[in-house]
Design a protein around this motif. Structure first.
Motif, mmCIF file in Angstrom:
data_model
loop_
_atom_site.group_PDB
_atom_site.id
_atom_site.type_symbol
_atom_site.label_atom_id
_atom_site.label_comp_id
_atom_site.label_asym_id
_atom_site.label_seq_id
_atom_site.Cartn_x
_atom_site.Cartn_y
_atom_site.Cartn_z
ATOM 1 N N ILE A 695 0.854 -1.193 0.000
ATOM 2 C CA ILE A 695 0.000 0.000 0.000
ATOM 3 C C ILE A 695 0.885 1.236 0.000
ATOM 4 O O ILE A 695 1.857 1.304 0.765
ATOM 5 C CB ILE A 695 -0.932 0.014 1.232
ATOM 6 N N ALA A 696 0.533 2.199 -0.830
ATOM 7 C CA ALA A 696 1.267 3.465 -0.895
ATOM 8 C C ALA A 696 0.367 4.595 -0.450
ATOM 9 O O ALA A 696 -0.779 4.717 -0.920
ATOM 10 C CB ALA A 696 1.765 3.718 -2.315
ATOM 11 N N LEU A 697 0.860 5.419 0.449
ATOM 12 C CA LEU A 697 0.145 6.625 0.877
ATOM 13 C C LEU A 697 0.844 7.840 0.280
ATOM 14 O O LEU A 697 2.030 8.068 0.515
ATOM 15 C CB LEU A 697 0.132 6.738 2.403
ATOM 16 N N LEU A 698 0.084 8.617 -0.493
ATOM 17 C CA LEU A 698 0.607 9.845 -1.088
ATOM 18 C C LEU A 698 0.226 11.005 -0.182
ATOM 19 O O LEU A 698 -0.957 11.346 -0.065
ATOM 20 C CB LEU A 698 0.034 10.039 -2.496
ATOM 21 N N PHE A 699 1.220 11.602 0.469
ATOM 22 C CA PHE A 699 0.978 12.645 1.469
ATOM 23 C C PHE A 699 1.441 13.988 0.915
ATOM 24 O O PHE A 699 2.615 14.194 0.652
ATOM 25 C CB PHE A 699 1.739 12.313 2.756
ATOM 26 N N LEU A 700 0.457 14.913 0.731
ATOM 27 C CA LEU A 700 0.764 16.263 0.264
ATOM 28 C C LEU A 700 0.548 17.291 1.356
ATOM 29 O O LEU A 700 0.931 18.457 1.210
ATOM 30 C CB LEU A 700 -0.096 16.631 -0.947
ATOM 31 N N GLY A 701 -0.100 16.913 2.444
ATOM 32 C CA GLY A 701 -0.382 17.827 3.534
ATOM 33 C C GLY A 701 -1.829 18.242 3.562
ATOM 34 O O GLY A 701 -2.540 18.247 2.551
ATOM 35 N N GLY A 702 -2.308 18.577 4.748
ATOM 36 C CA GLY A 702 -3.696 18.990 4.915
ATOM 37 C C GLY A 702 -4.472 18.006 5.770
ATOM 38 O O GLY A 702 -4.009 16.900 6.076
ATOM 39 N N PHE A 728 5.272 14.474 -0.489
ATOM 40 C CA PHE A 728 5.632 15.385 -1.575
ATOM 41 C C PHE A 728 5.852 16.775 -0.988
ATOM 42 O O PHE A 728 4.939 17.358 -0.391
ATOM 43 C CB PHE A 728 4.529 15.424 -2.636
ATOM 44 N N ARG A 729 7.067 17.309 -1.186
ATOM 45 C CA ARG A 729 7.421 18.624 -0.660
ATOM 46 C C ARG A 729 7.704 19.570 -1.821
ATOM 47 O O ARG A 729 8.315 19.179 -2.829
ATOM 48 C CB ARG A 729 8.667 18.526 0.230
ATOM 49 N N LYS A 764 9.638 8.072 2.637
ATOM 50 C CA LYS A 764 10.557 8.846 1.806
ATOM 51 C C LYS A 764 9.902 10.154 1.420
ATOM 52 O O LYS A 764 8.656 10.276 1.386
ATOM 53 C CB LYS A 764 10.962 8.062 0.561
ATOM 54 N N GLU A 765 10.740 11.141 1.118
ATOM 55 C CA GLU A 765 10.273 12.454 0.706
ATOM 56 C C GLU A 765 10.650 12.679 -0.753
ATOM 57 O O GLU A 765 11.736 12.292 -1.186
ATOM 58 C CB GLU A 765 10.874 13.548 1.588
ATOM 59 N N GLU A 766 9.736 13.317 -1.487
ATOM 60 C CA GLU A 766 9.971 13.656 -2.880
ATOM 61 C C GLU A 766 9.835 15.171 -3.038
ATOM 62 O O GLU A 766 8.792 15.744 -2.682
ATOM 63 C CB GLU A 766 8.969 12.955 -3.797
ATOM 64 N N GLN A 776 4.991 12.207 -12.461
ATOM 65 C CA GLN A 776 6.098 11.312 -12.809
ATOM 66 C C GLN A 776 6.492 10.418 -11.641
ATOM 67 O O GLN A 776 6.777 9.232 -11.821
ATOM 68 C CB GLN A 776 7.297 12.140 -13.273
ATOM 69 N N VAL A 777 6.503 10.970 -10.434
ATOM 70 C CA VAL A 777 6.826 10.168 -9.262
ATOM 71 C C VAL A 777 5.787 9.065 -9.067
ATOM 72 O O VAL A 777 6.127 7.901 -8.777
ATOM 73 C CB VAL A 777 6.922 11.057 -8.008
ATOM 74 N N ILE A 778 4.509 9.419 -9.246
ATOM 75 C CA ILE A 778 3.445 8.422 -9.070
ATOM 76 C C ILE A 778 3.565 7.317 -10.112
ATOM 77 O O ILE A 778 3.410 6.127 -9.813
ATOM 78 C CB ILE A 778 2.068 9.109 -9.132
#
Length: 878
Positions: A695-702, A728-729, A764-766, A776-778
């Motif tokens: 499972i991948a969690l995509l974290f952008l904030g909020g 994602f930063r 990890k941070e991108e 592209q990262v996704i």
């Protein structure tokens, strides 16, 4: 000559009219033509030659209408041969002199006018009924009817006979369909307050109207016509039709709300009172006008009539429907049999002295509610009846109104006083007992307004009484005008005063997943539309990692569209009781969840509910269950069915999309939208397999991403799940960390997770500069994961820059919509924290206060993230 033309009156009437016409200029010009078509035997018996000369002389000296019981009326004579189809203007025919072209022109005019008027009335929350009647007023003598050329072309004498017959047949079909959707068993489930409110809502307006009639009769002398018409007006004002109320509730999208269910039960009680009193008085009236033996036969005939419908025709229809194998389309024989039955019942009603509308209504009520019979008949009838025939009926009813009569004499003032008093009695007779029964004052007020509304039953009754000379044009116009005003005011007031969301859109967030105690029960409401949703949802539940220390309470809500019935259903599953009609297909779904509970005994509990409602208001039941059961998250399936590679399987349900959007907007807790491509459901079970489920969690904030992170953290506890968190930063942006901003909360929560990870998930941070690099990262992660989890809403930043250009699915947000692309193969779960509304604020911004003070932002003394226990046994009204 007799075979070529006919006259609309009996022969003795001709002699009287002719003699009267010699002295009175009120005779019709059409009498000139009568002299040429009087039968020869009539000439011999009544000295016809002298009479013919008298008719010709009278016709030459006079123009106009003959005197009728209530107003001037026309005596019409016309050809009976080839009066239907026109040969066309090129052969010298005027199409408006033939019935078929004239009916088509009248129908087109009525439909165009009503739709145009509705376009302007819709923003005012008015219904189609008001638009149809106003269109009829414009078509009638009050507006366009003042032009003689228009009347001569569109409504010549006798020209409304065909369209009125067609329109009245439409009302007959409509009442059959409404009876088909009525479930008399509602009375068995009705609460005591519904009986009290319904009974007093009928008795009080009737009593006040009768009292007003007695007072007026003593104060002034009323002629015989008014003595007859006013009691009928009093009786009708005390009625509230179940058909009208359910149609109104459906239009306002509150049919399956708490108020809607109470209004449905109350109106059915009032309707039964009204029909019982009306049928009894009509039968007694017929009986008293005849001998004792005829009185007995009248009552016995009506009893046998109802008995035959319930115990002969109903079993016959059920037997025919059972001859069709399951899964196949029902034979057309059923359709034709029901049509014949309906017409026979209407005919028998007329023979027995009742109105033709009674038979189809009773037949519809006798037939089984819902699928398969009700659904099939509705599909075949409803569009034609509601879109074509009913608008013509309403328009014709409006065209009979003569507004200029309202200012003549004292009668309009007396009748208006009685009508207004009836509405006041209806309002008070509903409001007072509702408050007395414990209904909140606001809901009681809305219920009283709903019960004051009128509709198709009332208009049909007004027209019937006018045509039967029970009421005159003045009374008819007054009743229709008052109906338009009262209904036109009540509808928008109910829309403004009542919103079901107010009951579950609270000021404080009592339930959340962020953060959640490790030893607390996790409550999940899963929404299921069909069996295809079950495997993916059960796999997601398994991934949620139920333990004895932190068990999962599952609330399974089976959703079905309300078809073939006008009464919504919200009920819990009881294995000792038979499933509601239409919900029998939910049996395999219930069995699947029961099996899952059995395999996870002690860690999982399952409760089943069924909701049958219109898609437009289905979210009301979902949110009500979520609030009652105090769930942490609602899981709803995505409206598209996608397979590997993003290809679509089956049709796209826009109705389910509407449900999801409404749930996202008004839910009392967090919401998750699950898009399954087979990884999580049908083609792979990580529970039975030996490999890890990634499972991948995509974290952008909020707030939404923090909620998704909390849910993912629980999943990471599962021994067969490997979680990867990608933060994602934005590139080159310094983060300002204060205790009152989102960045602080994001970093604080992420630090807690990393400290507690202990190898349970990868992090990890991108660093990205725009949405293209985010994409592209996704894409680089596509092959290594089975499920992606993301938050729904994100503030505008470099991370999402440019993604809005191809945003199609608003319910998924920017990242979620990106993950539905056809070139992706994984399943997706999009999470949203409880939506804000009615003064709410993001309580996660005050997370530090929960750690320091144990108080929420509204000044409460409890912990934010704790919820009250004891909801498991909560009961929902259905």
């Amino acid at each position: 000559m007799v075979g070529e033309k006919t006259c609309g009156a009996h022969t003795p009437l001709y002699q009287n009219l002719a003699q009267q016409s010699i002295m009175d200029v009120g005779a019709s010009r059409v009498l000139w033509e009568l002299s040429f078509f009087i039968p020869s035997f009539w000439k011999v018996n009544f000295d016809g030659y002298a009479l013919i000369a008298s008719i010709k002389m009278a016709a030459l000296r006079s123009m106009g209408a003959v005197t009728g019981p209530f107003s001037k009326e026309n005596l019409v004579c016309q050809y009976t041969a080839n009066m239907v189809n026109s040969n066309g203007v090129f052969l010298g025919d005027d199409p408006f002199e033939f019935s078929l072209p004239l009916v088509l022109a009248q129908g087109v005019l009525a439909l165009l006018l009503s739709r145009t008027i509705y376009y302007f009335l819709k923003p005012l929350r008015q219904g189609m009924l008001s638009a149809h009647i106003i269109a009829g007023i414009i078509m009638g003598p009050s507006v366009l009817g003042k032009d003689r050329a228009y009347v001569k072309k569109m409504f010549p004498p006798g020209a409304t006979l065909v369209i009125e017959t067609l329109a009245n047949s439409g009302v007959m079909f409509h009442l059959f369909l409404q009876g088909l959707q009525m479930d008399p068993m509602i009375l068995r489930r009705a609460r005591k307050n519904a009986f009290l409110i319904g009974a007093l809502g009928f008795i009080l307006p009737y009593g006040l109207g009768a009292l007003a009639f007695i007072i007026i009769d003593n104060l002034q002398i009323l002629d015989d016509k008014l003595q007859v018409s006013i009691p009928f007006m009093v009786a009708l004002n005390s009625m509230t039709s179940f058909v009208v109320v359910t149609s109104l509730l459906n239009d306002l999208k509150i049919l399956n709300s708490e108020l809607g269910r109470l209004a449905t039960q109350t109106s059915l009680v009032t309707d039964f009172c009204s029909w019982f009193v009306a049928t009894t008085m009509n039968t007694v009236g017929i009986a008293t006008q005849n001998s004792g033996r005829m009185s007995l036969w009248s009552v016995l005939g009506l009893f046998l009539y109802f008995f035959s419908i319930v115990f002969v025709l109903r079993p016959l229809v059920i037997w025919i429907s059972k001859q069709t194998p399951e899964g196949e389309h029902m034979d057309e024989v059923l359709f034709f049999v029901v049509v014949v039955m309906m017409n026979v019942c209407a005919l028998c009603s007329e023979v027995l002295g009742q109105h033709a509308l009674l038979g189809p209504l009773v037949l519809g009520m006798a037939l089984p509610v819902g699928p398969p019979i009700g659904t099939i008949l509705l599909q075949k009838f409803e569009t034609m009846v509601t879109s074509l025939l009913l608008p013509m009926f309403f328009a014709l009813s409006g065209s009979k109104m003569i507004l200029s009569l309202l200012g003549r004499g004292m009668f309009p003032f007396s009748a208006e006083f009685i009508i207004i008093l009836g509405y006041v009695g209806k309002f008070a007779g509903t409001l007072v007992p509702a408050i007395f029964s414990g209904v909140p004052v606001g809901d009681s007020l809305c219920l009283a307004l709903i019960m004051c509304c009128k509709g198709v039953i009332d208009v049909a009754t007004y027209s019937l009484w006018k045509d039967s000379k029970i009421i005159g044009y003045q009374s008819y116009t007054l009743l229709m005008i008052n109906m338009l005003i009262v209904t036109g005011v009540c509808r928008p007031m109910v829309c403004y005063l009542y919103d079901p969301a107010n009951s579950y859109m609270s000021y404080s967030r009592r339930i959340s997943m962020c953060p959640m105690h490790d030893d607390s029960e996790f409550r999940i409401l899963v929404c299921i539309h069909n069996e295809d949703n079950v495997p993916a949802i059960i796999s997601l539940l398994e991934a949620s990692h139920a333990t004895k220390r932190s068990p999962i309470s599952i609330i399974s809500l089976c959703l079905m569209e309300l078809i073939g019935s006008s009464s919504s259903v919200l009920e819990s599953y009881n294995p000792k009781k038979k499933l509601t009609s239409g919900a029998s297909t939910m049996g395999p779904i219930i069995n699947a969840f029961n099996e899952y509970e059995h395999h996870n005994h002690g860690r999982v509990t399952v409760q089943h509910f069924t909701a049958i409602a219109p898609y437009s208001s289905m979210h009301t039941d979902i949110c009500a269950i979520a609030q009652e059961m105090k769930t942490n998250i609602i899981i709803v399936p995505f409206h598209k069915r996608l397979a590997f590679g993003g290809t679509e399987e089956g049709a796209i349900s826009t109705s389910i999309k509407t449900v999801n959007l409404n749930v996202i907007e008004k839910a009392p807790c967090s919401v998750g939208i699950l898009l399954d491509r087979g990884h999580i459901g049908r083609h792979r079970s990580f529970v039975a397999g030996h490999s890890l489920y990634h499972i991948a969690l995509l974290f952008l904030g909020g707030a939404d991403d923090r909620e998704a992170l909390s849910y993912s953290r629980r999943m990471a506890e599962h021994p067969k799940i490997k979680l990867t968190v990608v933060w994602f930063r934005p590139c080159g942006v310094e983060q300002a960390y204060t205790k009152e901003n989102e960045e602080y909360l994001d970093k604080k929560l992420m630090n807690e997770f990393k400290a507690d990870a202990d190898g349970k998930f990868d992090y990890k941070e991108e660093i990205v500069k725009d949405g293209e690099e985010t994409t592209q990262v996704i894409r680089s992660m596509e092959e290594g994961f089975d499920l992606f989890i993301a938050g729904r809403q994100h503030d505008e930043s470099q991370v999402t820059l440019g993604l809005t250009e191809w945003h199609e699915n608003a319910e998924l947000g920017l990242i979620g919509d990106l993950l539905t692309g056809s070139d992706f193969h994984f399943s997706v779960l999009v999470v949203q924290q409880q939506p804000f509304g009615f003064g709410m604020q993001d309580l996660s911004l005050n997370l530090q206060h929960t750690n320091d003070e144990g108080r929420d932002s509204m000044g409460g003394t409890h912990d934010f993230w704790d919820y009250e226990d004891g909801a498991k046994d909560g009961k929902l009204g259905s």
